[in-house]
Design a protein around this motif. Structure first.
Motif, PDB file in Angstrom:
ATOM      1  N   CYS A 138      -3.861 -25.334 -11.388  1.00  0.00           N
ATOM      2  CA  CYS A 138      -4.886 -24.808 -12.051  1.00  0.00           C
ATOM      3  C   CYS A 138      -6.050 -25.388 -12.462  1.00  0.00           C
ATOM      4  O   CYS A 138      -5.154 -25.970 -13.712  1.00  0.00           O
ATOM      5  CB  CYS A 138      -4.797 -23.729 -12.141  1.00  0.00           C
ATOM      6  SG  CYS A 138      -4.210 -23.179 -10.550  1.00  0.00           S
ATOM      7  N   PHE A 139      -6.991 -24.663 -13.476  1.00  0.00           N
ATOM      8  CA  PHE A 139      -7.660 -25.603 -14.309  1.00  0.00           C
ATOM      9  C   PHE A 139      -8.659 -24.000 -14.395  1.00  0.00           C
ATOM     10  O   PHE A 139      -9.494 -23.651 -14.103  1.00  0.00           O
ATOM     11  CB  PHE A 139      -8.696 -26.688 -14.797  1.00  0.00           C
ATOM     12  CG  PHE A 139     -10.013 -26.772 -13.642  1.00  0.00           C
ATOM     13  CD1 PHE A 139     -11.259 -26.384 -13.886  1.00  0.00           C
ATOM     14  CD2 PHE A 139      -9.498 -27.596 -12.531  1.00  0.00           C
ATOM     15  CE1 PHE A 139     -11.993 -26.598 -13.118  1.00  0.00           C
ATOM     16  CE2 PHE A 139     -10.416 -27.247 -11.503  1.00  0.00           C
ATOM     17  CZ  PHE A 139     -11.990 -26.932 -11.949  1.00  0.00           C
ATOM     18  N   SER A 140      -8.976 -24.117 -15.556  1.00  0.00           N
ATOM     19  CA  SER A 140      -9.256 -22.606 -16.251  1.00  0.00           C
ATOM     20  C   SER A 140     -10.630 -22.858 -17.260  1.00  0.00           C
ATOM     21  O   SER A 140     -10.441 -23.890 -18.261  1.00  0.00           O
ATOM     22  CB  SER A 140      -8.811 -21.513 -16.710  1.00  0.00           C
ATOM     23  OG  SER A 140      -7.961 -21.631 -17.194  1.00  0.00           O
ATOM     24  N   SER A 141     -11.379 -22.427 -17.653  1.00  0.00           N
ATOM     25  CA  SER A 141     -12.439 -22.067 -19.035  1.00  0.00           C
ATOM     26  C   SER A 141     -12.753 -20.911 -18.958  1.00  0.00           C
ATOM     27  O   SER A 141     -12.789 -19.879 -17.915  1.00  0.00           O
ATOM     28  CB  SER A 141     -13.718 -23.318 -18.171  1.00  0.00           C
ATOM     29  OG  SER A 141     -14.348 -22.827 -17.285  1.00  0.00           O
ATOM     30  N   GLY A 142     -13.014 -20.676 -19.985  1.00  0.00           N
ATOM     31  CA  GLY A 142     -13.990 -19.700 -20.338  1.00  0.00           C
ATOM     32  C   GLY A 142     -13.522 -18.865 -22.447  1.00  0.00           C
ATOM     33  O   GLY A 142     -14.227 -20.088 -23.371  1.00  0.00           O
ATOM     34  N   THR A 143     -13.870 -17.637 -22.110  1.00  0.00           N
ATOM     35  CA  THR A 143     -13.547 -17.191 -24.180  1.00  0.00           C
ATOM     36  C   THR A 143     -12.926 -16.617 -23.888  1.00  0.00           C
ATOM     37  O   THR A 143     -12.032 -16.086 -23.569  1.00  0.00           O
ATOM     38  CB  THR A 143     -15.236 -16.591 -24.495  1.00  0.00           C
ATOM     39  OG1 THR A 143     -14.870 -15.386 -23.561  1.00  0.00           O
ATOM     40  CG2 THR A 143     -16.568 -16.747 -23.831  1.00  0.00           C
ATOM     41  N   PHE A 144     -12.355 -16.073 -25.396  1.00  0.00           N
ATOM     42  CA  PHE A 144     -11.317 -15.847 -25.691  1.00  0.00           C
ATOM     43  C   PHE A 144     -11.780 -15.143 -27.191  1.00  0.00           C
ATOM     44  O   PHE A 144     -12.424 -16.011 -27.776  1.00  0.00           O
ATOM     45  CB  PHE A 144     -10.419 -16.278 -26.445  1.00  0.00           C
ATOM     46  CG  PHE A 144     -10.265 -18.037 -27.164  1.00  0.00           C
ATOM     47  CD1 PHE A 144      -9.893 -17.369 -28.647  1.00  0.00           C
ATOM     48  CD2 PHE A 144     -10.740 -19.007 -27.289  1.00  0.00           C
ATOM     49  CE1 PHE A 144     -10.206 -17.682 -30.013  1.00  0.00           C
ATOM     50  CE2 PHE A 144     -11.424 -19.965 -28.139  1.00  0.00           C
ATOM     51  CZ  PHE A 144     -10.455 -19.561 -29.664  1.00  0.00           C
ATOM     52  N   LYS A 145     -10.844 -14.201 -27.283  1.00  0.00           N
ATOM     53  CA  LYS A 145     -11.412 -13.259 -29.079  1.00  0.00           C
ATOM     54  C   LYS A 145      -9.544 -12.174 -29.012  1.00  0.00           C
ATOM     55  O   LYS A 145      -9.437 -12.347 -28.056  1.00  0.00           O
ATOM     56  CB  LYS A 145     -12.960 -11.806 -28.248  1.00  0.00           C
ATOM     57  CG  LYS A 145     -12.378 -11.516 -27.719  1.00  0.00           C
ATOM     58  CD  LYS A 145     -13.632 -10.307 -27.528  1.00  0.00           C
ATOM     59  CE  LYS A 145     -13.145  -9.093 -27.118  1.00  0.00           C
ATOM     60  NZ  LYS A 145     -14.320  -8.721 -26.374  1.00  0.00           N
ATOM     61  N   THR A 146      -9.992 -12.123 -30.740  1.00  0.00           N
ATOM     62  CA  THR A 146      -8.483 -11.546 -31.146  1.00  0.00           C
ATOM     63  C   THR A 146      -9.018  -9.863 -30.419  1.00  0.00           C
ATOM     64  O   THR A 146     -10.058 -10.188 -31.122  1.00  0.00           O
ATOM     65  CB  THR A 146      -8.065 -11.587 -32.286  1.00  0.00           C
ATOM     66  OG1 THR A 146      -9.424 -12.071 -33.641  1.00  0.00           O
ATOM     67  CG2 THR A 146      -7.724 -13.676 -32.185  1.00  0.00           C
ATOM     68  N   VAL A 147      -8.454  -9.897 -30.736  1.00  0.00           N
ATOM     69  CA  VAL A 147      -8.588  -7.985 -30.536  1.00  0.00           C
ATOM     70  C   VAL A 147      -7.545  -6.984 -30.846  1.00  0.00           C
ATOM     71  O   VAL A 147      -7.929  -5.820 -31.340  1.00  0.00           O
ATOM     72  CB  VAL A 147      -8.181  -7.310 -28.734  1.00  0.00           C
ATOM     73  CG1 VAL A 147      -8.733  -8.027 -27.882  1.00  0.00           C
ATOM     74  CG2 VAL A 147      -6.397  -7.844 -28.281  1.00  0.00           C
ATOM     75  N   ARG A 148      -6.139  -7.831 -31.602  1.00  0.00           N
ATOM     76  CA  ARG A 148      -6.084  -6.882 -32.753  1.00  0.00           C
ATOM     77  C   ARG A 148      -4.608  -7.211 -33.581  1.00  0.00           C
ATOM     78  O   ARG A 148      -4.404  -8.754 -33.047  1.00  0.00           O
ATOM     79  CB  ARG A 148      -4.799  -5.692 -32.548  1.00  0.00           C
ATOM     80  CG  ARG A 148      -3.600  -6.137 -31.212  1.00  0.00           C
ATOM     81  CD  ARG A 148      -3.547  -4.713 -31.193  1.00  0.00           C
ATOM     82  NE  ARG A 148      -1.811  -4.584 -30.902  1.00  0.00           N
ATOM     83  CZ  ARG A 148      -1.191  -5.318 -29.585  1.00  0.00           C
ATOM     84  NH1 ARG A 148      -2.521  -5.001 -28.248  1.00  0.00           N
ATOM     85  NH2 ARG A 148      -0.617  -5.196 -28.732  1.00  0.00           N
ATOM     86  N   ARG A 149      -4.612  -7.489 -34.912  1.00  0.00           N
ATOM     87  CA  ARG A 149      -3.125  -8.092 -35.634  1.00  0.00           C
ATOM     88  C   ARG A 149      -2.034  -7.253 -35.319  1.00  0.00           C
ATOM     89  O   ARG A 149      -2.352  -6.100 -35.413  1.00  0.00           O
ATOM     90  CB  ARG A 149      -3.833  -7.887 -37.285  1.00  0.00           C
ATOM     91  CG  ARG A 149      -3.101  -9.024 -37.949  1.00  0.00           C
ATOM     92  CD  ARG A 149      -3.255  -8.295 -39.677  1.00  0.00           C
ATOM     93  NE  ARG A 149      -5.252  -8.028 -40.238  1.00  0.00           N
ATOM     94  CZ  ARG A 149      -5.188  -9.717 -40.537  1.00  0.00           C
ATOM     95  NH1 ARG A 149      -4.750 -10.374 -40.588  1.00  0.00           N
ATOM     96  NH2 ARG A 149      -6.464 -10.042 -40.413  1.00  0.00           N
ATOM     97  N   VAL A 150      -1.846  -8.631 -34.782  1.00  0.00           N
ATOM     98  CA  VAL A 150       0.090  -8.505 -34.930  1.00  0.00           C
ATOM     99  C   VAL A 150       1.049  -7.711 -36.576  1.00  0.00           C
ATOM    100  O   VAL A 150       1.479  -7.147 -36.731  1.00  0.00           O
ATOM    101  CB  VAL A 150       0.521  -8.889 -33.955  1.00  0.00           C
ATOM    102  CG1 VAL A 150       2.365  -8.247 -33.617  1.00  0.00           C
ATOM    103  CG2 VAL A 150      -0.235  -9.024 -32.164  1.00  0.00           C
ATOM    104  N   LEU A 151       0.300  -9.519 -37.299  1.00  0.00           N
ATOM    105  CA  LEU A 151       1.134  -9.540 -39.087  1.00  0.00           C
ATOM    106  C   LEU A 151       0.451 -10.059 -39.521  1.00  0.00           C
ATOM    107  O   LEU A 151      -0.953 -10.292 -39.583  1.00  0.00           O
ATOM    108  CB  LEU A 151       2.053 -10.731 -38.889  1.00  0.00           C
ATOM    109  CG  LEU A 151       3.426 -10.228 -37.814  1.00  0.00           C
ATOM    110  CD1 LEU A 151       4.383 -11.370 -37.827  1.00  0.00           C
ATOM    111  CD2 LEU A 151       3.632  -8.992 -38.487  1.00  0.00           C
TER     112      LEU A 151
END
Length: 149
Positions: free
Chosen positions: A136-149
């Motif tokens: 499979c291949f994929s494309s799209g967007t990403f974003k951070t939703v919360r800081r863990v550290l």
């Protein structure tokens, strides 16, 4: 000499932070499309995506993990370049090619606190092959939703 010290202090004080904080860990959400063979594709959204966490290692390296604690064997590095784009932002581009010829590439933007250098968020686009599923291949967007550290 006093003028030189004053001038240097002024330059440093007015310059944007050139390197942001390192070691921060964020939960990441992705959206986009995954393609797996002829006539088969599916939308990727926060309700059905793979859970990812990202750690900012340096201005040229991010670690991406399937686990929030980056257990051995659950993460990989993305290497790239970062450029300052404003007093609280930087652009980045990077990728990783694995031995089995799977890969991931990203480009995006980091925003951070000017005083502390702590990263507030990461967002951008990705393209990957065989990372979320074999064949499979994929494309799209990403974003951070919360800081863990």
């Amino acid at each position: 000499m006093k003028r030189l010290v004053s001038a240097l202090f002024l330059i440093v004080a007015l310059s944007p932070v050139s390197a942001f904080g390192f070691g921060e860990v964020f939960k990441v959400e992705t959206t986009g499309t995954e393609y797996c063979g002829d006539f088969f594709s599916r939308r990727i959204s926060p309700t059905n995506n793979v859970d990812w966490w990202v750690r900012v290692v340096s201005d040229t390296e991010l670690s991406v993990s399937y686990t929030p604690d980056f257990q051995p064997g659950t993460f990989f590095a993305i290497f790239g370049q970062t450029y300052q784009t404003g007093s609280t932002s930087a652009a980045f581009v990077g990728g990783q090619l694995f031995q089995d010829l799977s890969y991931v590439t990203i480009q995006g933007k980091a925003t951070y606190d000017k005083k502390t250098g702590a990263i507030k968020s990461l967002a951008g686009t990705f393209i990957s092959k065989d990372l979320m599923g074999d064949g499979c291949f994929s494309s799209g967007t990403f974003k951070t939703v919360r800081r863990v550290l």
